[in-house]
Design a protein around this motif. Sequence first.
Motif: not given
Length: 266
Positions: A243-266
Amino acid sequence: MSDERERSRRGVLRTAAGVTLGAGIAAGVPAGTAAAATAGKGEGEGEARKPGPVEVAVLLYEGFTALDAVGPYESLCRVPGVQVTMVAVKAGPVLTDTRDMEIVATKSLRQVPRPDVMVIPGGGGAGMYAVLENTRILDWVRRAHRHTLWTTSVCAGAAILGKAGLMRGVPATTHWALRDYLKEVGAIDTPGRFVESGKIITAAGISAGIDMGLYLASRLSDERVGRALELALEYDPEPPFGTGSPGKTDAGTRTLALKLLADAAP
């Protein structure tokens, strides 16, 4: 592992590396400086290179992403005739975007005014917004770019190049979530793990800095060295989920990926 066994292991690695590298140089592998002198051309074209190793400056700033900087470092620090230095506004430890790791900048920007190669990592959270308004860093990027053989970025580092005014009309890539920003700074959004345009090379998100670094290693020496470094790093990715590029995954995974990045970088 005991101290004695660890010393023995390191000795074997050093011996193997020394024999292999020595054989490579004897067989005609360039020491880096000759190849780099004819590398990326740009505003500094025609200027004589200063003698000595090819100087690679990796910019650190509060809130940078660790792998953005360390990936290219590991790809380049063993290239014959190349010296990689971590730089920041002031020398000393610099916090990453997760705020729980520091990497030391051994030199200040003032000490490295004209690097041969510039690597600009991305970052997250408030640190990334701050660097886009940091005139000392942006001025250094602009001035250094006039003389570089290569100006490179990883992930959101393209935003810093854009803010410095270096991306207008330049085919470029960045993290998949930031690609709209490229259009805002006048760059030409171009898919790829890394994109070369003249002397500017931009890499996509975070891990793509390793790909870019290995390619740059081949440009600063030759393809043989690049291939050998890829093996030395055992860079042979087999990601567990695909799932290493957005075209290989679903919208839910993309949303979670962005949340994990944002939550880890206050």
